[in-house]
Scaffold this motif. Structure first.
Motif, short mmCIF file in Angstrom:
data_model
loop_
_atom_site.label_atom_id
_atom_site.label_comp_id
_atom_site.label_asym_id
_atom_site.label_seq_id
_atom_site.Cartn_x
_atom_site.Cartn_y
_atom_site.Cartn_z
N ASP A 3 -50.76 -18.27 -67.23
CA ASP A 3 -49.95 -17.99 -68.41
C ASP A 3 -48.62 -18.74 -68.26
O ASP A 3 -47.95 -18.64 -67.24
CB ASP A 3 -49.70 -16.48 -68.51
N GLN A 4 -48.21 -19.49 -69.27
CA GLN A 4 -46.97 -20.27 -69.22
C GLN A 4 -45.76 -19.49 -69.73
O GLN A 4 -44.66 -20.02 -69.74
CB GLN A 4 -47.15 -21.57 -70.01
N THR A 5 -45.96 -18.26 -70.16
CA THR A 5 -44.84 -17.43 -70.58
C THR A 5 -44.06 -17.00 -69.35
O THR A 5 -44.64 -16.43 -68.42
CB THR A 5 -45.33 -16.18 -71.34
N GLY A 78 -45.15 -18.29 -57.30
CA GLY A 78 -46.14 -18.47 -56.25
C GLY A 78 -47.58 -18.38 -56.73
O GLY A 78 -48.51 -18.52 -55.96
N LYS A 79 -47.76 -18.13 -58.04
CA LYS A 79 -49.09 -17.99 -58.61
C LYS A 79 -49.31 -18.95 -59.78
O LYS A 79 -50.21 -18.75 -60.58
CB LYS A 79 -49.29 -16.56 -59.10
N GLY A 80 -48.44 -19.94 -59.90
CA GLY A 80 -48.55 -20.90 -61.00
C GLY A 80 -47.66 -20.57 -62.18
O GLY A 80 -47.58 -21.34 -63.12
N GLY A 81 -46.98 -19.44 -62.14
CA GLY A 81 -46.07 -19.05 -63.21
C GLY A 81 -44.62 -19.25 -62.77
O GLY A 81 -44.35 -19.83 -61.72
N ILE A 82 -43.74 -18.75 -63.59
CA ILE A 82 -42.32 -18.91 -63.28
C ILE A 82 -41.54 -17.67 -63.70
O ILE A 82 -41.84 -17.05 -64.72
CB ILE A 82 -41.75 -20.18 -63.96
N TYR A 83 -40.56 -17.31 -62.88
CA TYR A 83 -39.62 -16.26 -63.23
C TYR A 83 -38.44 -16.90 -63.95
O TYR A 83 -37.90 -17.90 -63.48
CB TYR A 83 -39.08 -15.54 -61.98
#
Length: 134
Positions: A3-5, A78-83
């Motif tokens: 998810d890119q959100t 660390g899972k392909g997403g971003i904070y």
């Protein structure tokens, strides 16, 4: 495909009257061995400030006042997403500092002490950009 959100989060840079910064050691992986400022994820943009208050209280036992927003940064999860982290400058209003939820240890540190600690990557760089370190 991840998810890119972005995952919204709020963190607080809390300084005391001696200009020390409060940092916590996380109690859970993946950041169990490093120190960081207190923070938590938020459900929506409307509650980022409330998330900051709640996260600080849960992790430190302190009731704070947000002075101002320092900035915003993106950190990989660390899972392909971003904070998408919103950092706030805060001051303590009341409470006793205790290691709470997700905090194994907690402490106040002066600028010259922070550089000797195992901190999350780039923390000192961001604090410098915000003008709160050194």
């Amino acid at each position: 495909m991840p998810d890119q959100t972005p995952i919204l989060a709020a963190s607080a840079v809390i300084r005391d009257v001696e200009k020390r910064i409060l940092v916590i050691q996380r109690a859970n992986p993946p950041d169990k061995v490093v120190l960081d400022v207190t923070g938590r994820s938020c459900r929506s943009r409307r509650n980022i400030g409330a998330g900051c208050y709640a996260g600080v209280y849960e992790e430190t036992g302190l009731v704070i006042r947000i002075v101002r927003e320092l900035g915003q940064l993106g950190v990989p999860d660390g899972k392909g997403g971003i904070y998408e982290i919103h950092d706030f400058l805060a001051e303590s209003l009341s409470g006793e500092v205790v290691a709470g939820v997700d905090a194994a240890a907690i402490g106040w540190f002066r600028s010259n002490e922070l550089s000797k600690l195992p901190l999350t990557p780039d923390l000192l760089q961001y604090l410098g950009q915000y003008g709160v370190y050194p």
